[in-house]
Scaffold this motif. Structure first.
Motif, short mmCIF file in Angstrom:
data_model
loop_
_atom_site.label_atom_id
_atom_site.label_comp_id
_atom_site.label_asym_id
_atom_site.label_seq_id
_atom_site.Cartn_x
_atom_site.Cartn_y
_atom_site.Cartn_z
N GLY A 71 88.47 58.27 92.06
CA GLY A 71 87.12 57.82 92.38
C GLY A 71 86.23 58.89 92.97
N VAL A 72 86.64 60.17 92.84
CA VAL A 72 85.82 61.26 93.39
C VAL A 72 85.17 62.09 92.28
CG1 VAL A 72 87.12 61.39 95.55
CG2 VAL A 72 87.84 62.79 93.60
N GLY A 73 85.22 61.58 91.04
CA GLY A 73 84.55 62.29 89.95
C GLY A 73 85.45 62.80 88.86
N GLU A 74 86.74 62.49 88.96
CA GLU A 74 87.71 62.95 87.96
C GLU A 74 87.59 62.11 86.68
OE1 GLU A 74 88.93 59.38 89.61
OE2 GLU A 74 88.60 61.22 90.78
N THR A 75 88.09 62.66 85.58
CA THR A 75 88.16 61.92 84.32
C THR A 75 89.60 61.45 84.11
OG1 THR A 75 88.72 63.84 82.95
CG2 THR A 75 86.36 63.40 83.35
N TYR A 76 89.75 60.49 83.22
CA TYR A 76 91.08 59.98 82.89
C TYR A 76 91.97 61.11 82.37
CZ TYR A 76 94.59 56.66 81.17
OH TYR A 76 95.75 55.95 80.96
N GLU A 77 91.40 61.94 81.51
CA GLU A 77 92.16 63.05 80.93
C GLU A 77 92.62 64.03 82.01
OE1 GLU A 77 89.98 60.92 77.99
OE2 GLU A 77 89.23 61.95 79.79
N GLU A 78 91.79 64.25 83.02
CA GLU A 78 92.17 65.16 84.10
C GLU A 78 93.30 64.57 84.95
OE1 GLU A 78 88.16 67.71 85.17
OE2 GLU A 78 88.23 65.60 85.78
N ILE A 79 93.30 63.26 85.14
CA ILE A 79 94.38 62.62 85.88
C ILE A 79 95.70 62.81 85.15
CG2 ILE A 79 95.27 60.46 86.83
CD1 ILE A 79 92.31 59.47 86.82
N VAL A 80 95.67 62.57 83.84
CA VAL A 80 96.87 62.73 83.02
C VAL A 80 97.35 64.19 83.04
CG1 VAL A 80 97.77 62.59 80.67
CG2 VAL A 80 96.37 60.73 81.58
N GLN A 81 96.41 65.14 83.02
CA GLN A 81 96.79 66.55 83.09
C GLN A 81 97.45 66.87 84.42
OE1 GLN A 81 96.64 69.14 80.68
NE2 GLN A 81 97.98 69.98 82.29
N ALA A 82 96.93 66.28 85.51
CA ALA A 82 97.55 66.50 86.83
C ALA A 82 98.98 65.94 86.84
CB ALA A 82 96.71 65.85 87.93
N MET A 83 99.18 64.80 86.19
CA MET A 83 100.54 64.26 86.06
C MET A 83 101.44 65.26 85.33
SD MET A 83 100.10 60.30 84.91
CE MET A 83 99.13 59.11 85.81
N ASP A 84 100.93 65.81 84.24
CA ASP A 84 101.72 66.79 83.48
C ASP A 84 102.03 68.03 84.33
OD1 ASP A 84 101.78 65.20 81.21
OD2 ASP A 84 100.01 66.14 80.30
N ASP A 85 101.07 68.45 85.12
CA ASP A 85 101.29 69.62 86.00
C ASP A 85 102.40 69.32 87.01
OD1 ASP A 85 99.24 70.97 84.72
OD2 ASP A 85 97.74 70.54 86.26
N LEU A 86 102.41 68.10 87.55
CA LEU A 86 103.44 67.73 88.52
C LEU A 86 104.81 67.60 87.87
CD1 LEU A 86 101.40 65.12 90.60
CD2 LEU A 86 102.29 67.30 91.45
N GLU A 108 102.83 75.11 93.66
CA GLU A 108 103.86 76.12 93.95
C GLU A 108 104.74 75.67 95.11
OE1 GLU A 108 106.11 79.55 93.54
OE2 GLU A 108 104.60 78.69 92.18
N LEU A 109 104.16 75.04 96.12
CA LEU A 109 104.95 74.54 97.24
C LEU A 109 105.96 73.50 96.77
CD1 LEU A 109 103.86 73.59 100.78
CD2 LEU A 109 104.96 71.85 99.39
N LEU A 110 105.50 72.56 95.96
CA LEU A 110 106.40 71.53 95.45
C LEU A 110 107.49 72.14 94.57
CD1 LEU A 110 103.68 68.88 94.64
CD2 LEU A 110 105.56 68.56 96.27
N LYS A 111 107.14 73.14 93.80
CA LYS A 111 108.12 73.83 92.95
C LYS A 111 109.17 74.54 93.80
CE LYS A 111 108.39 77.46 89.39
NZ LYS A 111 107.58 78.42 88.59
#
Length: 299
Positions: A207-222, A186-189
């Motif tokens: 490297g803190v426990g995330e999955t590849y799919e979650e990284i890609v989802q975070a990209m989509d969110d951004l 929300e701040l970035l928006k």
């Protein structure tokens, strides 16, 4: 939360130490002007390379953070420092270094009404006064979601507004302290809504426990909030008391993730094991400007 002894690092995480004249000069200058850098306080692995190249990220508002994020080496506690002359000293140091791009960040100051936003704004103005051609990037905390504090910073018109989401949504509450994944988005928006022409930027550590799919989802969110620049780097455990490294991400995966980000429309993606939020920040300004100009030409 798993903590413990550090896992042995793979060969690709070896750091080249460069402590020549530039490194020593910057170290002495920062000390003489009583300035803090995130390079030192957060134990950044790129400090030797960046300081040798006369690049540094200034950390304002003291060196004690009101939060205790589980990945961060910066000291936590109750801050006692609020130096109204600090913006001028930062500008003096930037001028002495003859910077073309200056990065300014801070500890979280939840003890201050505006979270330190007015000091950020004063620092931007002080740098511009001494170095009119120097671009200024600010890496800000979330100001606890306070829109008025964000507006103070945006009204000072930094060249890049950076705020890190740090990790994927599922792990955010475990990794960060007080900061919320959706609040960061929300701040970035809001920053983009306040100043559409100013590029926004964020960072994710891996490297803190995330999955590849979650990284890609975070990209989509951004990208859904029109974030322009993304950096991806390997999390390194500062001490046995901090969050443990779950895995070391191979450079090939970082390269693949860079392509994922570029395909989604980020103007610049910096992705690699040693990448940190401000790494090669000067080149990101040019990429964002070129993308903005191309978009304007298509309009």
């Amino acid at each position: 939360m798993k903590t413990g002894a550090k896992t042995p690092k793979p060969d690709w995480l070896r750091i080249k130490l460069t402590t020549g004249d530039n490194y020593q000069e910057i170290k002495q200058m920062m000390s003489s002007k009583k300035l803090h850098t995130v390079c030192e306080e957060a134990r950044c692995p790129n400090i030797y390379e960046c300081w040798a190249n006369r690049t540094a990220t200034f950390m304002i508002l003291g060196d004690i953070c009101t939060r205790a994020c589980r990945f961060c080496a910066v000291k936590t506690g109750l801050p006692t420092e609020l130096d109204l002359q600090e913006p001028d000293r930062v500008a003096e140091a930037a001028e002495q270094m003859n910077l073309q791009h200056c990065v300014v960040t801070s500890v979280a100051r939840d003890d201050l009404k505006d979270g330190g936003a007015s000091i950020f704004a004063a620092t931007i103005k002080a740098i511009r006064k001494r170095l009119p051609l120097c671009s200024v990037e600010v890496l800000i905390p979330d100001f606890q979601g306070d829109e008025a504090s964000l507006r103070i910073v945006m009204d000072a018109k930094p060249d890049i507004l950076n705020h890190n989401i740090e990790t994927v949504e599922r792990l955010s509450d475990r990794v960060r302290a007080k900061a919320k994944y959706r609040r960061s988005l929300e701040l970035l928006k809001r920053a983009k809504q306040m100043q559409p022409g100013i590029p926004t930027k964020s960072s994710i550590m891996l490297g803190v426990g995330e999955t590849y799919e979650e990284i890609v989802q975070a990209m989509d969110d951004l990208r859904a909030i029109d974030c322009d620049i993304l950096t991806l780097g390997q999390y390194l455990q500062p001490s046995p008391a901090h969050l443990a490294v779950e895995r070391y991400v191979h450079p090939d995966e970082f390269a693949k993730l860079k392509q994922e980000g570029l395909a989604r429309g980020f103007s610049h993606v910096e992705s690699g094991p040693m990448v940190r939020s401000s790494y090669h920040a000067h080149s990101q300004v040019k990429s964002a400007a070129a993308t903005s100009a191309a978009a304007a030409g298509r309009a």
